[in-house]
Design a protein around this motif. Sequence first.
Motif, PDB file in Angstrom:
ATOM      1  N   MET A  92       0.838  -1.208   0.000  1.00  0.00           N
ATOM      2  CA  MET A  92       0.000   0.000   0.000  1.00  0.00           C
ATOM      3  C   MET A  92       0.876   1.263   0.000  1.00  0.00           C
ATOM      4  O   MET A  92       1.931   1.280   0.633  1.00  0.00           O
ATOM      5  N   HIS A  93       0.431   2.267  -0.714  1.00  0.00           N
ATOM      6  CA  HIS A  93       1.094   3.576  -0.751  1.00  0.00           C
ATOM      7  C   HIS A  93       1.335   4.074   0.678  1.00  0.00           C
ATOM      8  O   HIS A  93       0.445   3.974   1.544  1.00  0.00           O
ATOM      9  N   ALA A  94       2.550   4.586   0.934  1.00  0.00           N
ATOM     10  CA  ALA A  94       2.950   4.907   2.319  1.00  0.00           C
ATOM     11  C   ALA A  94       2.008   5.892   3.020  1.00  0.00           C
ATOM     12  O   ALA A  94       1.603   5.671   4.166  1.00  0.00           O
ATOM     13  N   ASP A 132       0.952  10.891  -6.440  1.00  0.00           N
ATOM     14  CA  ASP A 132       2.176  10.108  -6.633  1.00  0.00           C
ATOM     15  C   ASP A 132       2.058   9.044  -7.715  1.00  0.00           C
ATOM     16  O   ASP A 132       3.045   8.406  -8.056  1.00  0.00           O
ATOM     17  N   PHE A 133       0.834   8.813  -8.210  1.00  0.00           N
ATOM     18  CA  PHE A 133       0.666   7.660  -9.097  1.00  0.00           C
ATOM     19  C   PHE A 133       1.469   7.790 -10.390  1.00  0.00           C
ATOM     20  O   PHE A 133       1.512   8.833 -11.031  1.00  0.00           O
ATOM     21  N   THR A 154      -7.513   9.479 -19.407  1.00  0.00           N
ATOM     22  CA  THR A 154      -6.053   9.454 -19.256  1.00  0.00           C
ATOM     23  C   THR A 154      -5.719   9.528 -17.771  1.00  0.00           C
ATOM     24  O   THR A 154      -6.558   9.936 -16.950  1.00  0.00           O
ATOM     25  N   VAL A 155      -4.495   9.162 -17.466  1.00  0.00           N
ATOM     26  CA  VAL A 155      -4.038   9.215 -16.072  1.00  0.00           C
ATOM     27  C   VAL A 155      -4.153  10.647 -15.561  1.00  0.00           C
ATOM     28  O   VAL A 155      -4.616  10.882 -14.440  1.00  0.00           O
ATOM     29  N   GLU A 156      -3.777  11.595 -16.403  1.00  0.00           N
ATOM     30  CA  GLU A 156      -3.821  13.008 -15.986  1.00  0.00           C
ATOM     31  C   GLU A 156      -5.233  13.460 -15.642  1.00  0.00           C
ATOM     32  O   GLU A 156      -5.451  14.153 -14.656  1.00  0.00           O
ATOM     33  N   VAL A 185      -3.518   3.722 -17.152  1.00  0.00           N
ATOM     34  CA  VAL A 185      -4.891   4.039 -16.708  1.00  0.00           C
ATOM     35  C   VAL A 185      -5.489   2.858 -15.953  1.00  0.00           C
ATOM     36  O   VAL A 185      -6.090   3.017 -14.887  1.00  0.00           O
ATOM     37  N   ASP A 186      -5.309   1.659 -16.495  1.00  0.00           N
ATOM     38  CA  ASP A 186      -5.880   0.475 -15.837  1.00  0.00           C
ATOM     39  C   ASP A 186      -5.279   0.267 -14.457  1.00  0.00           C
ATOM     40  O   ASP A 186      -5.988  -0.075 -13.508  1.00  0.00           O
ATOM     41  N   GLU A 187      -3.983   0.470 -14.378  1.00  0.00           N
ATOM     42  CA  GLU A 187      -3.325   0.318 -13.064  1.00  0.00           C
ATOM     43  C   GLU A 187      -3.846   1.365 -12.072  1.00  0.00           C
ATOM     44  O   GLU A 187      -4.024   1.084 -10.888  1.00  0.00           O
ATOM     45  N   PHE A 188      -4.083   2.549 -12.598  1.00  0.00           N
ATOM     46  CA  PHE A 188      -4.582   3.644 -11.753  1.00  0.00           C
ATOM     47  C   PHE A 188      -5.961   3.265 -11.197  1.00  0.00           C
ATOM     48  O   PHE A 188      -6.233   3.368 -10.007  1.00  0.00           O
TER      49      PHE A 188
END
Length: 304
Positions: A1-3, A37-38, A81-83, A42-45
């Motif tokens: 998990m993200h810190a 921080d990502f 998009t990720v952005e 897109v799928d991973e996001f």
Amino acid sequence: MHAKVEEIGEGIRAMKIRGAGRIARAAAEAFKAYAEDFDGSVDEFRSGLKEVEEYLLSTRPTAVSLRNAVYYVIRRATGNTVEEIRENVIRSANEFVQNSYEAVKRIGEFGAERIRDGSTILTHCNSSAALAPIIQAHRSGKRIKVFNTETRPWLQGHITSRTLAKEGIDVTMIVDSAVRYFMRDIDIVIVGADTIASNGAVINKIGTSQIALAAHEARVPFLVAAETYKFSPETVIGKLVEIEERPAEEIADPRDFPGVKFRNPVFDATPPEYIDAIITERGLISPYLAYQIIKEVMQFGVES
Ligand code: RI2
């Protein structure tokens, strides 16, 4: 998990971050930190956001404010998009936090109107929403006194006493079991809420329903201060509010009590018939209007 997400999640679980409003804002902040921080596709996001959602929802079960904050952000986490997704997550997280502070401020203004000059108020636990009208009444020049419970087992009442004393308010801390003894000196009770069900029942810190009963008996008005994100859409479709039970160790060391069982529920439900009004950022309402609030504000239905 993200810190940062983990720091917030574990902080909520361990009650380092507590209070229904605060944990909701912290959840929104966790999404924001994750989105900032990502780095990936897109799928991973999307799947990462889902994981953050599930993780945050697993931290504490009772306060619907946490789930409403999570769904507020997730519902808006759209984009190709990720952005785009990042921007939407950050914007909606900021929006939730800002709306939350604004709601507490308005509750303070509306609730203060109900506090008469010279009155004595009783509050329980530590609720920012309940303290807002008290502090506002004091700042506007009303001479008020406050009694507050110490609130076993976490003693959140200590925070309340200190906060009020720092404001220069005449504050007296009492043990939880002294509420009925002092009720004859109280003009109005104001408490917060973790969840409000569609039938108007208020789930708040354990002991709240006993206070409501004592207030009812003494004909002392009993008010609840709660932002509209404390209302639970899930209860409309019949879900029961889960009452969190925390470890026995929070009450005493079980090793000192061989053969003794402990129970430590940390919330209880106060039925609407004991509640005179709920102070929301949209104004004072009858608890029987809970369904209406859920319908209008929460966009009716369960959003998970
Ligand atoms: P605000 C708290 O729960 C108390 O039950 C308090 O009344 C309620 O949240 C609302 O707090 P806990 O997290 O959102 O201490 O009004 O278990 O600050």
